[in-house]
Design an enzyme around this catalytic site. Structure first.
Site: not given
Ligand SMILES: *Cc1c(COP(=O)(O)O)cnc(C)c1O
Length: 395
Positions: A132, A217, A246
């Protein structure tokens, strides 16, 4: 709630709960009911709700300067960039407002670097199945899952997906056009999938062998979530590019994309921008979070409490046939169930506990990093009651 449904777009399947205030790991709804929060805004409220030092930093900054354009410098942005660089592999930081935006920036930087410094034909990015990376068109393409992509095609060209945790499959997917590999150190939304030990090290070697960039990420795993400031530290490797969001702002919307000097140099004035990116208010919050998370025994506390949470979940698993598997590192954990997770979530909510699921039968636990052992005990006690009472728990 009726007005919410009337005026808000229906992008979320919301629970019937209107939250009004919070303190530590507790949130309170408009009727005064209290909930122990093991969701923490999905791994966002890293210091818990309304941490006094974070609130103070925000109040002070709000009274001084909220926003100025990136046409100028501002002090909190520089201070936060310096903290991030000092505590990571990186030399340079680009600020934005979300995880998706940070990953967009990473994809753009990786392409630009690969074209300029490797070969103009390079643009492809290899990501993992079950990943994700966000909801913008580029990041939803990188996410590579039908359920997030349906109806939004044509997607962005140049993305391939390989099984997560399998370095051989990764290496086989490389072509002369490949620019970078994009991975989560642990797949968060994918259900807290922890790859086999040594996976990131092998992927790092593959990247070096093929002269590819490694983009990690760490939007969910970064800023102490796994018990290290960044999850890549567990394997003693470093990425070329890393994205954060986050937990970085402790509740204010902030994202960041970090890189080493050579890669970062591919972004020059005009390459990329974000109006709100790195404004004084959100960076003051980021500084307050970084100072606490990097101070003294904070991260050791996360590791200890994480180990405690895993031990308690494993004990619970031995008591009930409903839990199939327990996974986690630090304070990010998940359990696979034999029953619908939503049934557990609803029962928990009725008893004052907020939980979240990543799929139909997987519960995820991402409490504030400041969670107390007694609060972990309370969560486990509530969950134990719920599993005992569930009619289908016997099956
Ligand atoms: C939540 C998340 C995203 C997206 O973040 P947003 O602030 O909702 O755009 C991208 N990568 C990872 C691993 C995430 O957990």
């Amino acid at each position: 709630m009726k007005e919410g449904d009337r005026y808000l777009m229906s992008t979320y399947a919301r629970f019937p709960l209107v939250l009004k205030q919070g303190k530590g790991a507790t949130v309170v709804d408009v009727d005064g009911n209290r909930y122990l929060d093991f969701v923490s805004g999905i791994a966002v409220d890293s210091l818990g709700h309304c941490d006094p030092r974070l609130v103070k930093a925000l109040q002070k900054q709000a009274a001084q300067l909220l926003h100025v354009s990136n046409l100028y410098y501002n002090l909190p942005q520089i201070e936060l960039a310096k903290l991030l660089v000092t505590h990571s592999f990186a030399d340079k930081v680009f600020f934005c407002n979300s995880g998706a935006e940070a990953n967009e920036a990473a994809i753009k930087l990786a392409r630009k670097f690969a074209k300029e410094k490797r070969d103009p034909s390079r643009f492809e990015i290899i990501a993992a199945q079950g990943a994700f990376h966000g909801r913008t068109l580029a990041t939803v393409t990188a996410t590579g899952q039908e359920k997030y992509q349906k109806g939004f095609d044509p997607l962005l060209p140049g993305f391939r997906h390989v099984p997560y945790g399998d370095p051989e499959a990764m290496e086989k997917a490389i072509t002369p056009q490949t620019a970078a590999i994009l991975l989560e150190p642990i797949q968060g939304e994918g259900g807290v999938r922890v790859p086999p030990k040594g996976y990131l090290t092998k992927v790092r070697e593959i990247c070096d062998r093929h002269r590819l960039l490694l983009i990690l990420d760490e939007v969910q795993t970064g800023i102490g979530r796994t018990g290290r400031l960044f999850a890549y530290e567990h394997e003693g490797i470093a990425p070329d590019i890393m994205t954060l969001a986050k937990g970085l702002g402790g509740g204010v919307p902030i994202g960041a994309m970090l890189a080493g000097a050579e890669v970062a140099a591919s972004f020059t004035p005009g390459s990329h921008a974000s109006t709100f990116g790195g404004n004084p208010l959100v960076c003051a919050a980021g500084v307050a979070v970084m100072k606490q998370v990097t101070q003294g025994a904070f991260l050791k506390g996360v590791r200890d409490k994480g180990a405690y949470l895993m031990k308690k979940l494993a004990q619970l698993q031995r008591k009930t046939p409903v839990i199939k598997e327990v996974r986690g590192v630090g304070l990010i954990a998940a359990v696979d169930l034999t029953i619908p997770a939503v049934d557990v979530i609803n029962k928990a909510m009725a008893q004052g506990l907020l939980l979240n699921r990543t799929s139909d039968q997987t519960l995820r636990f991402v409490p504030p990093l400041t969670i107390r052992r007694t609060e972990i005990d309370r969560m486990i006690a509530l969950l134990t009651d719920i599993f005992t009472e569930l009619p289908h728990a016997e099956a």
